[in-house]
Design a protein around this motif. Structure first.
Motif, PDB file in Angstrom:
ATOM      1  N   PHE A  45      56.455  63.438  26.742  1.00  0.00           N
ATOM      2  CA  PHE A  45      56.015  64.829  26.764  1.00  0.00           C
ATOM      3  C   PHE A  45      56.201  65.492  28.125  1.00  0.00           C
ATOM      4  O   PHE A  45      55.951  66.701  28.262  1.00  0.00           O
ATOM      5  CB  PHE A  45      54.558  64.925  26.310  1.00  0.00           C
ATOM      6  CG  PHE A  45      54.418  64.882  24.820  1.00  0.00           C
ATOM      7  CD1 PHE A  45      54.612  66.013  24.056  1.00  0.00           C
ATOM      8  CD2 PHE A  45      54.119  63.681  24.179  1.00  0.00           C
ATOM      9  CE1 PHE A  45      54.495  65.972  22.676  1.00  0.00           C
ATOM     10  CE2 PHE A  45      54.007  63.624  22.802  1.00  0.00           C
ATOM     11  CZ  PHE A  45      54.204  64.773  22.037  1.00  0.00           C
ATOM     12  N   ALA A  46      56.641  64.739  29.095  1.00  0.00           N
ATOM     13  CA  ALA A  46      57.049  65.360  30.357  1.00  0.00           C
ATOM     14  C   ALA A  46      58.400  66.048  30.201  1.00  0.00           C
ATOM     15  O   ALA A  46      58.784  66.859  31.044  1.00  0.00           O
ATOM     16  CB  ALA A  46      57.118  64.304  31.457  1.00  0.00           C
ATOM     17  N   ASN A  47      59.089  65.721  29.104  1.00  0.00           N
ATOM     18  CA  ASN A  47      60.419  66.275  28.878  1.00  0.00           C
ATOM     19  C   ASN A  47      60.506  67.129  27.614  1.00  0.00           C
ATOM     20  O   ASN A  47      61.575  67.628  27.265  1.00  0.00           O
ATOM     21  CB  ASN A  47      61.433  65.130  28.772  1.00  0.00           C
ATOM     22  CG  ASN A  47      61.542  64.323  30.046  1.00  0.00           C
ATOM     23  OD1 ASN A  47      62.191  64.724  30.989  1.00  0.00           O
ATOM     24  ND2 ASN A  47      60.866  63.167  30.072  1.00  0.00           N
ATOM     25  N   THR A  48      59.401  67.270  26.906  1.00  0.00           N
ATOM     26  CA  THR A  48      59.368  68.086  25.702  1.00  0.00           C
ATOM     27  C   THR A  48      57.947  68.559  25.454  1.00  0.00           C
ATOM     28  O   THR A  48      56.999  68.006  26.029  1.00  0.00           O
ATOM     29  CB  THR A  48      59.881  67.293  24.478  1.00  0.00           C
ATOM     30  OG1 THR A  48      59.970  68.166  23.349  1.00  0.00           O
ATOM     31  CG2 THR A  48      58.942  66.146  24.138  1.00  0.00           C
ATOM     32  N   THR A  49      57.803  69.573  24.629  1.00  0.00           N
ATOM     33  CA  THR A  49      56.468  70.100  24.339  1.00  0.00           C
ATOM     34  C   THR A  49      55.932  69.598  23.006  1.00  0.00           C
ATOM     35  O   THR A  49      54.718  69.566  22.801  1.00  0.00           O
ATOM     36  CB  THR A  49      56.474  71.639  24.319  1.00  0.00           C
ATOM     37  OG1 THR A  49      57.467  72.092  23.373  1.00  0.00           O
ATOM     38  CG2 THR A  49      56.821  72.188  25.705  1.00  0.00           C
ATOM     39  N   THR A  50      56.818  69.197  22.089  1.00  0.00           N
ATOM     40  CA  THR A  50      56.388  68.676  20.790  1.00  0.00           C
ATOM     41  C   THR A  50      57.251  67.485  20.396  1.00  0.00           C
ATOM     42  O   THR A  50      58.392  67.347  20.854  1.00  0.00           O
ATOM     43  CB  THR A  50      56.495  69.742  19.676  1.00  0.00           C
ATOM     44  OG1 THR A  50      57.866  70.149  19.527  1.00  0.00           O
ATOM     45  CG2 THR A  50      55.619  70.950  19.993  1.00  0.00           C
ATOM     46  N   SER A  55      51.928  68.044  18.998  1.00  0.00           N
ATOM     47  CA  SER A  55      51.708  68.213  20.427  1.00  0.00           C
ATOM     48  C   SER A  55      51.335  66.888  21.085  1.00  0.00           C
ATOM     49  O   SER A  55      51.070  65.892  20.398  1.00  0.00           O
ATOM     50  CB  SER A  55      50.586  69.230  20.667  1.00  0.00           C
ATOM     51  OG  SER A  55      49.330  68.696  20.248  1.00  0.00           O
ATOM     52  N   ARG A  56      51.282  66.901  22.391  1.00  0.00           N
ATOM     53  CA  ARG A  56      50.929  65.680  23.132  1.00  0.00           C
ATOM     54  C   ARG A  56      49.552  65.173  22.736  1.00  0.00           C
ATOM     55  O   ARG A  56      49.376  63.971  22.462  1.00  0.00           O
ATOM     56  CB  ARG A  56      50.952  65.967  24.638  1.00  0.00           C
ATOM     57  CG  ARG A  56      50.654  64.733  25.498  1.00  0.00           C
ATOM     58  CD  ARG A  56      50.344  65.100  26.928  1.00  0.00           C
ATOM     59  NE  ARG A  56      49.090  65.845  27.010  1.00  0.00           N
ATOM     60  CZ  ARG A  56      48.551  66.284  28.149  1.00  0.00           C
ATOM     61  NH1 ARG A  56      49.193  66.084  29.283  1.00  0.00           N
ATOM     62  NH2 ARG A  56      47.416  66.939  28.144  1.00  0.00           N
ATOM     63  N   ASP A  57      48.571  66.055  22.683  1.00  0.00           N
ATOM     64  CA  ASP A  57      47.212  65.618  22.364  1.00  0.00           C
ATOM     65  C   ASP A  57      47.105  65.119  20.927  1.00  0.00           C
ATOM     66  O   ASP A  57      46.321  64.205  20.630  1.00  0.00           O
ATOM     67  CB  ASP A  57      46.222  66.760  22.609  1.00  0.00           C
ATOM     68  CG  ASP A  57      46.073  67.075  24.094  1.00  0.00           C
ATOM     69  OD1 ASP A  57      46.376  66.191  24.925  1.00  0.00           O
ATOM     70  OD2 ASP A  57      45.668  68.210  24.422  1.00  0.00           O
TER      71      ASP A  57
END
Length: 262
Positions: A45-50, A55-57
Motif C-alpha cells: 500500500f506504499a505503492n497503491t491506494t487499493t 483499502s489498506r485498513d
C-alpha cells in the motif's frame, strides 16, 4: 478432557518458564516474524491506494481476523502435525496406551508457550483495523463469531492433516499446505485470486468463512463474485461440517494404525 489438555500444556509451560530470558526472546522473535506479513501489506500500500478494491485498513482487518484465529491454533493445536514423527519413531504406541486422548496428547506435545506472542500481534492489528475503519456496532457482533469460526476451521484442517499422516507418513508437508498455506491465502481479499479459486474455498474447502464472507458483512461490502447474501452467515455451519469430517478422518486414522511392535 479439557483438564487433561491444560495439565499437559502447563507442564510444558513450566519447563519453558525455567529459562525466562530464552522464553522472552522467543516470544519477541515470534512477534517479529509475524510482523513481517504486516510489513508486506504496508509495502504494497506504499505503492497503491487499493488492492482489488479494498483499502489498506480493510486488508489489515481481513489479515488480523484470519491471523488471530490461525495464531490461536498454531499455539494450541499445531503440534498435531508431529504424528508422522511419532509413527516413525514408534512413540505413537506409547501415546495410544495412555489413559488420555491421543489427539490431546499430540496437540500438547512439546507445547511452545512463546507462540502466544503471535496472538498478541494479530490482536493488535485487528484492533487497530476495527478502530480505523469505524465499524458499525450493529455489524461488530460478527467479529468474535468469525474468530471462533476460524479457530474451528483451522483446528479441523490441522486434524485432517494429522489424519492424512497415518497414510502418508513421509509427507508432513501435506499438513503445512492445509494450514500454513491456507493462512497465507486468507491474508488478502479473495478477489485478488479469481472467481474459480474463490468458489473452491467457499464450496469445497471452506476457507472463505474464516474472514472473507463474514468480513464482507462487517465491512458492509458486496461480494465481487456475487455470492448470495446468506453466505455471510454460513461460517459456523461450514466450520461444524468440516470439524465433523476431520473428527471422522482422525478416528479412521487411529483405527487403521498398525503398531510398530515397539
Amino acid at each position: 478432557m479439557a483438564r487433561t489438555y491444560f495439565l499437559l500444556m502447563w507442564t510444558w509451560t513450566r519447563a519453558a518458564a525455567a529459562y525466562p530470558v530464552s522464553f522472552a526472546l522467543m516470544t519477541l522473535f515470534g512477534i517479529a516474524i509475524a510482523a513481517l506479513d504486516v510489513g508486506v501489506i504496508l509495502v504494497v500500500f506504499a505503492n497503491t491506494t487499493t488492492l482489488a478494491g479494498f483499502s489498506r485498513d480493510e486488508v489489515l482487518f481481513l489479515y488480523g481476523a484470519s491471523s488471530v484465529s490461525f495464531a490461536i491454533c498454531d499455539t494450541f493445536v499445531s503440534n498435531i502435525d508431529r504424528v508422522s514423527q511419532h509413527i516413525k519413531a514408534g512413540t505413537l504406541d506409547t501415546i495410544l496406551i495412555r489413559p488420555a486422548s491421543a489427539w490431546i496428547q499430540l496437540a500438547t506435545d512439546r507445547f511452545v508457550p512463546a507462540r502466544v506472542g503471535r496472538i498478541l500481534q494479530a490482536g493488535i492489528v485487528l484492533g487497530y483495523a476495527v478502530g480505523a475503519l469505524g465499524i458499525e456496532w450493529r455489524r461488530a457482533w460478527m467479529i468474535p463469531v468469525m474468530v471462533v469460526t476460524g479457530v474451528v476451521i483451522f483446528t479441523a484442517l490441522w486434524t485432517l492433516g494429522g489424519a492424512l499422516q497415518f497414510v502418508l507418513t513421509d509427507a508432513p508437508e501435506v499438513t503445512n499446505s492445509l494450514t500454513y498455506g491456507s493462512h497465507q491465502l486468507n491474508q488478502y481479499p479473495l478477489s485478488i485470486y479469481g472467481r474459480d479459486l474463490a468458489r473452491a474455498v467457499t464450496y469445497v474447502l471452506p476457507l472463505a468463512f474464516v474472514n472473507w464472507q463474514p468480513g464482507l458483512y462487517v465491512l458492509g461490502r458486496a461480494d465481487p463474485f456475487g455470492t448470495p447474501e446468506f453466505m455471510r452467515f454460513a461460517g459456523p455451519a461450514a466450520a461444524l461440517v468440516l470439524a465433523l469430517l476431520a473428527g471422522l478422518a482422525w478416528r479412521q486414522g487411529i483405527r487403521h494404525y498398525r503398531s510398530t511392535g515397539s
